[in-house]
Design an enzyme around this catalytic site. Structure first.
Site, mmCIF file in Angstrom:
data_model
loop_
_atom_site.group_PDB
_atom_site.id
_atom_site.type_symbol
_atom_site.label_atom_id
_atom_site.label_comp_id
_atom_site.label_asym_id
_atom_site.label_seq_id
_atom_site.Cartn_x
_atom_site.Cartn_y
_atom_site.Cartn_z
ATOM 1 N N ARG A 194 0.936 -2.056 0.130
ATOM 2 C CA ARG A 194 -0.399 -0.048 -0.521
ATOM 3 C C ARG A 194 0.601 0.949 0.120
ATOM 4 O O ARG A 194 0.384 2.321 0.461
ATOM 5 C CB ARG A 194 -1.083 -0.028 1.019
ATOM 6 C CG ARG A 194 -1.898 -0.875 1.298
ATOM 7 C CD ARG A 194 -2.668 -0.764 0.100
ATOM 8 N NE ARG A 194 -3.476 -2.248 0.150
ATOM 9 C CZ ARG A 194 -4.291 -3.066 -0.568
ATOM 10 N NH1 ARG A 194 -2.679 -3.354 -1.211
ATOM 11 N NH2 ARG A 194 -4.671 -3.694 -0.602
ATOM 12 N N LEU A 195 1.869 0.979 -0.569
ATOM 13 C CA LEU A 195 3.585 2.390 -0.267
ATOM 14 C C LEU A 195 2.632 2.510 -1.770
ATOM 15 O O LEU A 195 4.272 2.447 -2.439
ATOM 16 C CB LEU A 195 4.598 2.254 -0.278
ATOM 17 C CG LEU A 195 4.475 1.321 1.408
ATOM 18 C CD1 LEU A 195 5.578 1.260 2.291
ATOM 19 C CD2 LEU A 195 3.725 2.701 2.405
#
Length: 215
Positions: A194-195
Site C-alpha cells: 500500500r505504499l
C-alpha cells in the site's frame, strides 16, 4: 452484516506491476497521460477511453457517470453528450468538474480537475458527422436524463427521426462537446504494501509543478 459484506472486507490485492518515479515521469502531465493511455490501449485494457465524470449541482450534491474521452490536446480533455442532460445542467450552473480513468489491469489511476467549457460548434459538427448513423439518430431520439414512460418511446422516436432525416441527420442543437481545461492532474501507480506512487501536477505561475503525495 451480510456474508457478501464480510467477504468484501477481506478482499486484498498486492500491487506489483510497475512504479512511478519523478525521474521517469514527464514534466508535462499531458505527455504522461498520453503515455499511459497509449500503454492502456496497447495492453488491450477493456475500454481504455472510459472515464468517470464528476459534477456538482447547485444544491452541492455531487453526481458521477461514465463517459468516453473523444479527444485531448494542450487545450484539454473532450467528450460529447446531451447539453440538456443532468450533467449538462450541472455544468451550466457550476463549470468545474473532475475526471478519473481507472486502468485496473495496469494498476493505474489518473485524476484530472479543472474548468469545463463547450467546444466550438464546428468541432461538435465534425465529431457528430463521424458517428455511426444509429448513434446520430439516437442523439435526437433520447431526451437524456428525463423520465420517460418506457423503452417504446425511444424506439418510436428513433423511427420518427430516421424517417424525417433519412441518411443525413443534422447535429441536434442540444448535443455537442465539452472540454475540461485541467488545472490539476494526479497519477497513481499501485505499489506493494500500500505504499503507492502518487504524483500531482498543479498549475503555479503558468507552469506545471510536479510533487509527490502520500498514498
Amino acid at each position: 452484516m451480510s456474508s457478501t459484506s464480510g467477504q468484501i472486507a477481506d478482499l486484498r490485492k498486492s500491487y506489483e506491476r510497475a512504479e512511478l518515479s519523478e525521474e521517469a515521469s514527464h514534466a508535462d502531465p499531458l505527455q504522461q497521460f498520453d503515455q499511459w493511455l497509449t500503454e492502456a490501449i496497447a495492453g488491450q485494457v477493456p475500454e481504455p477511453n472510459a472515464m468517470t465524470l464528476a459534477t456538482v449541482a447547485s444544491d452541492l450534491r455531487p453526481s458521477t457517470r461514465i463517459v468516453l474521452v473523444k479527444g485531448y490536446d494542450a487545450r484539454g480533455i473532450c467528450w460529447y453528450t446531451n447539453y440538456e442532460s443532468r450533467k449538462g445542467q450541472e455544468l451550466a450552473g457550476n463549470p468545474y468538474a473532475a475526471l478519473q480513468f481507472h486502468w485496473v489491469e495496469l494498476e493505474r489511476v489518473v485524476r484530472i480537475e479543472g474548468r469545463v467549457e463547450k467546444v466550438s460548434a464546428q468541432e461538435s459538427d465534425t465529431y457528430y458527422a463521424s458517428r455511426p448513423l444509429d448513434s446520430r439518430i439516437g442523439a435526437w431520439a433520447s431526451p437524456q436524463s428525463q423520465v420517460i414512460p418506457g423503452r417504446g418511446m425511444l424506439v418510436t422516436n428513433a423511427a420518427k427521426y430516421s424517417a424525417q432525416f433519412l441518411l443525413q441527420p443534422p447535429r441536434p442543437p442540444h448535443w455537442g462537446g465539452y472540454r475540461l481545461v485541467p488545472d490539476q492532474w494526479q497519477f497513481w501507480q499501485g505499489r506493494k504494501s500500500r505504499l503507492h506512487d502518487r504524483l500531482r501536477y498543479r498549475q503555479a505561475g503558468g507552469a506545471w509543478v510536479r510533487e509527490r503525495l502520500a498514498p
